[in-house]
Design a protein around this motif. Structure first.
Motif, short mmCIF file in Angstrom:
data_model
loop_
_atom_site.label_atom_id
_atom_site.label_comp_id
_atom_site.label_asym_id
_atom_site.label_seq_id
_atom_site.Cartn_x
_atom_site.Cartn_y
_atom_site.Cartn_z
N ARG A 214 -36.50 2.38 -2.57
CA ARG A 214 -35.73 1.73 -3.63
C ARG A 214 -34.21 2.16 -3.82
O ARG A 214 -34.68 3.74 -3.57
N ASP A 215 -33.23 1.83 -2.85
CA ASP A 215 -32.24 2.99 -3.25
C ASP A 215 -31.80 4.12 -2.20
O ASP A 215 -31.40 5.17 -2.54
N SER A 216 -32.59 3.69 -0.72
CA SER A 216 -32.79 4.59 -0.28
C SER A 216 -31.51 3.76 1.00
O SER A 216 -31.22 5.02 1.75
N LYS A 217 -30.74 3.28 1.12
CA LYS A 217 -29.37 2.82 1.60
C LYS A 217 -29.84 2.60 3.38
O LYS A 217 -29.48 3.10 4.34
N LEU A 218 -31.37 1.95 3.41
CA LEU A 218 -31.84 1.80 4.54
C LEU A 218 -30.58 0.20 5.03
O LEU A 218 -30.63 -1.06 4.39
N LYS A 219 -30.98 0.82 6.69
CA LYS A 219 -30.77 -0.70 7.13
C LYS A 219 -31.34 -1.63 8.14
O LYS A 219 -31.70 -2.96 8.23
N VAL A 220 -32.79 -0.67 8.30
CA VAL A 220 -34.00 -1.48 8.88
C VAL A 220 -35.39 -0.61 8.30
O VAL A 220 -34.81 0.17 7.54
N LEU A 221 -36.31 -1.36 8.70
CA LEU A 221 -37.57 -0.41 7.50
C LEU A 221 -38.10 0.16 8.65
O LEU A 221 -37.87 0.45 9.93
N PRO A 222 -37.69 2.09 7.92
CA PRO A 222 -38.39 3.32 8.58
C PRO A 222 -39.43 2.54 9.40
O PRO A 222 -40.73 2.24 9.12
N ASP A 223 -39.78 3.32 11.02
CA ASP A 223 -40.96 3.68 11.42
C ASP A 223 -42.19 4.57 10.70
O ASP A 223 -43.46 3.41 10.75
N GLU A 224 -42.04 4.74 10.35
CA GLU A 224 -43.14 5.76 9.23
C GLU A 224 -43.33 4.69 9.06
O GLU A 224 -44.15 4.86 8.30
N VAL A 225 -43.06 3.70 7.73
CA VAL A 225 -43.57 2.78 7.04
C VAL A 225 -45.21 2.03 7.90
O VAL A 225 -45.65 1.97 6.72
N LEU A 226 -44.88 1.80 9.09
CA LEU A 226 -45.57 1.34 9.89
C LEU A 226 -46.54 2.41 10.65
O LEU A 226 -47.46 1.48 10.67
N GLU A 227 -46.51 3.48 9.87
CA GLU A 227 -47.83 3.99 10.07
C GLU A 227 -48.07 4.57 9.14
O GLU A 227 -49.32 5.18 9.09
N MET B 233 -36.19 -0.65 15.67
CA MET B 233 -37.05 1.03 14.30
C MET B 233 -36.00 1.45 14.21
O MET B 233 -35.85 2.19 15.41
N GLY B 234 -35.34 2.12 12.51
CA GLY B 234 -35.26 2.99 12.29
C GLY B 234 -35.85 4.17 12.33
O GLY B 234 -36.72 3.95 11.76
N CYS B 235 -34.58 5.77 11.87
CA CYS B 235 -36.00 6.66 11.51
C CYS B 235 -35.46 7.16 9.71
O CYS B 235 -33.99 6.35 9.35
N PHE B 236 -36.24 7.12 9.39
CA PHE B 236 -35.48 7.25 7.83
C PHE B 236 -35.51 9.08 7.42
O PHE B 236 -35.89 9.88 7.35
N CYS B 237 -33.99 9.16 7.00
CA CYS B 237 -33.81 10.29 6.36
C CYS B 237 -33.26 10.32 4.68
O CYS B 237 -32.48 9.73 4.08
N SER B 238 -34.13 11.24 4.29
CA SER B 238 -34.19 11.95 2.99
C SER B 238 -33.00 12.98 2.46
O SER B 238 -33.10 14.02 3.74
N LYS B 239 -32.84 13.31 1.44
CA LYS B 239 -31.62 14.02 0.94
C LYS B 239 -32.76 15.35 1.18
O LYS B 239 -32.55 16.24 0.23
N SER C 179 -40.79 15.56 3.19
CA SER C 179 -41.01 14.81 5.02
C SER C 179 -41.94 13.82 5.60
O SER C 179 -42.60 13.69 4.51
N ARG C 180 -41.57 13.45 6.45
CA ARG C 180 -42.36 12.37 6.60
C ARG C 180 -43.86 12.75 6.48
O ARG C 180 -44.41 11.17 6.42
N THR C 181 -44.53 13.70 6.58
CA THR C 181 -45.89 13.78 6.61
C THR C 181 -45.82 13.54 5.71
O THR C 181 -47.20 12.68 5.23
N SER C 182 -45.82 14.22 3.96
CA SER C 182 -45.89 14.00 3.09
C SER C 182 -45.23 12.84 2.28
O SER C 182 -46.72 12.40 1.25
N ARG C 183 -44.35 12.15 2.77
CA ARG C 183 -44.34 10.60 2.71
C ARG C 183 -45.90 9.81 2.55
O ARG C 183 -46.02 9.32 1.52
N ILE C 184 -46.12 9.31 4.43
CA ILE C 184 -47.03 9.34 5.12
C ILE C 184 -48.30 9.25 3.73
O ILE C 184 -48.61 8.51 3.28
N GLY C 185 -48.31 10.71 3.81
CA GLY C 185 -49.57 10.74 3.11
C GLY C 185 -50.12 10.26 1.71
O GLY C 185 -50.77 10.16 0.81
N ARG C 186 -48.28 10.46 0.95
CA ARG C 186 -48.14 9.82 -0.43
C ARG C 186 -48.57 8.53 -0.65
O ARG C 186 -49.26 8.06 -1.39
N TRP C 187 -48.39 7.67 0.70
CA TRP C 187 -48.31 6.64 0.55
C TRP C 187 -49.48 6.28 1.19
O TRP C 187 -50.38 4.82 0.11
#
Length: 261
Positions: A28-41, A1-7, A11-19
Motif C-alpha cells: 500500500r502507498d508505495s508510489k508504484l507505477k507497475v507491479l514489481p518484479d519481485e512480487v512475481l518471484e 516490469m519495474g523494480c521496487f525501491c524501499s526507503k 532488502s529485496r530478499t527479506s521482503r520476498i522471504g516475509r511475503w
C-alpha cells in the motif's frame, strides 16, 4: 516490469522471504507505477495481494500464477482493464477494484467461481457483463459511482447475493430477475433514476430488510403499494429493533424510510 525501491533498509530478499512466510504481499502507498518484479518471484501459495493507493495502470498477465490467491485489492490505482488471464485465479474470494478507471469488466470475471465479494465502485463502467450471473457464491456486489444505466438480467442467477450497492449511477429500470435473490438483505440505489421496482420484489425476496432509494423519481406511494410491503416493513423494523437493543445508535431523524418523503 519495474523494480521496487524501499526507503527503508528492507532488502529485496527479506521482503520476498516475509511475503513467502506470511502469504501476504502488502504494498500500500508505495508510489508504484507497475507491479514489481519481485512480487512475481513469491511462491504460488500467496493468499493476499494488497496494492491499494498506487499508480498502477496495468496488471500483468503473469498475475495468473497465484492460483491460491484469495484476496486481491487494487483500490485507488489507475487501472483501465483487467488481464484476460483472470480465470486462473480460481481461488479468489475477494476482488476490490474501487477508484480506478475501468470502463469494462471482461467476460472472464464470470469464471471466478469462488468469488464472494466484488467491489468496483468509482470506475467508468457503463454496463456489467452477462457472465456475472455465473458468480453463484457472490454475497456482496458494489458497483456504486459508475455510469450504469441498467443491471443485467443475469444478476438474478447470483443466488447467494446478500448485498447489492449501486448508488450514484444512471439506473432507470431494474430487471425482474432480482426477485430470484432469496438471500438478498440490502438493496442500495441512492442517486439513480429508478421510477419503479419489480412488482414482486418485496414478496419474493423474503430476506430483504433494507432498501435505499433516496434521490430517485420513485414515490413513497408507489413503494407502499407494492405487493407484500407490510411484510417488508415488519422485517425492516425488526432489524432496527435488534440494532437498538444492541445499543447501535440511529441518526437524529430516527428510522430511515429509505425513500424521499
Amino acid at each position: 516490469m519495474g523494480c521496487f525501491c524501499s526507503k527503508s533498509t528492507d532488502s529485496r530478499t527479506s521482503r520476498i522471504g516475509r511475503w513467502n512466510a506470511t502469504g501476504i504481499v502488502a504494498l500500500r502507498d508505495s508510489k508504484l507505477k507497475v507491479l514489481p518484479d519481485e512480487v512475481l518471484e513469491v511462491n504460488n501459495n500467496v493468499r493476499t495481494i494488497d496494492l491499494t493507493n498506487n499508480n498502477i495502470s496495468v496488471l500483468p498477465p503473469d498475475i495468473s500464477k497465484f492460483v491460491q490467491l484469495q484476496r486481491l485489492v487494487l483500490a485507488n490505482n489507475v487501472l483501465q482493464r483487467l488481464p484476460n488471464t483472470l480465470p486462473s485465479l480460481r481461488s479468489l474470494k475477494i476482488l476490490t477494484l474501487d477508484g480506478n478507471k475501468i470502463n469494462t469488466l471482461p467476460d472472464e470475471v464470470g469464471s471466478l467461481s469462488k468469488l464472494e465479494q466484488l467491489s468496483v465502485s468509482g470506475n467508468l463502467l457503463t454496463c456489467l457483463p452477462d457472465t456475472i450471473g455465473k458468480l453463484h457464491n457472490l454475497s456482496l456486489l458494489n458497483v456504486s459511482s459508475n455510469k450504469l444505466k441498467s443491471l443485467p438480467a443475469s444478476i438474478g442467477s447470483c443466488t447467494a447475493l446478500e448485498e447489492l450497492q449501486a448508488n450514484d449511477n444512471n439506473i432507470e429500470e431494474l430487471p425482474a430477475s432480482l426477485c430470484n435473490l432469496n438471500h438478498l438483505k440490502s438493496l442500495v440505489l441512492n442517486n439513480n433514476r429508478v421510477n419503479q421496482l419489480p412488482q414482486n420484489l418485496l414478496k419474493d425476496c423474503k430476506s430483504l430488510q433494507n432498501i435505499a432509494l433516496h434521490c430517485n423519481p420513485i414515490t413513497v406511494d408507489q413503494f407502499q403499494q407494492m405487493t407484500a410491503f407490510v411484510e417488508f416493513e415488519e422485517r425492516r423494523k425488526k432489524k432496527y429493533d435488534k440494532q437498538i437493543n444492541s445499543n447501535v445508535l440511529m441518526n437524529s431523524k430516527g428510522l430511515d424510510e429509505g425513500i424521499d418523503l
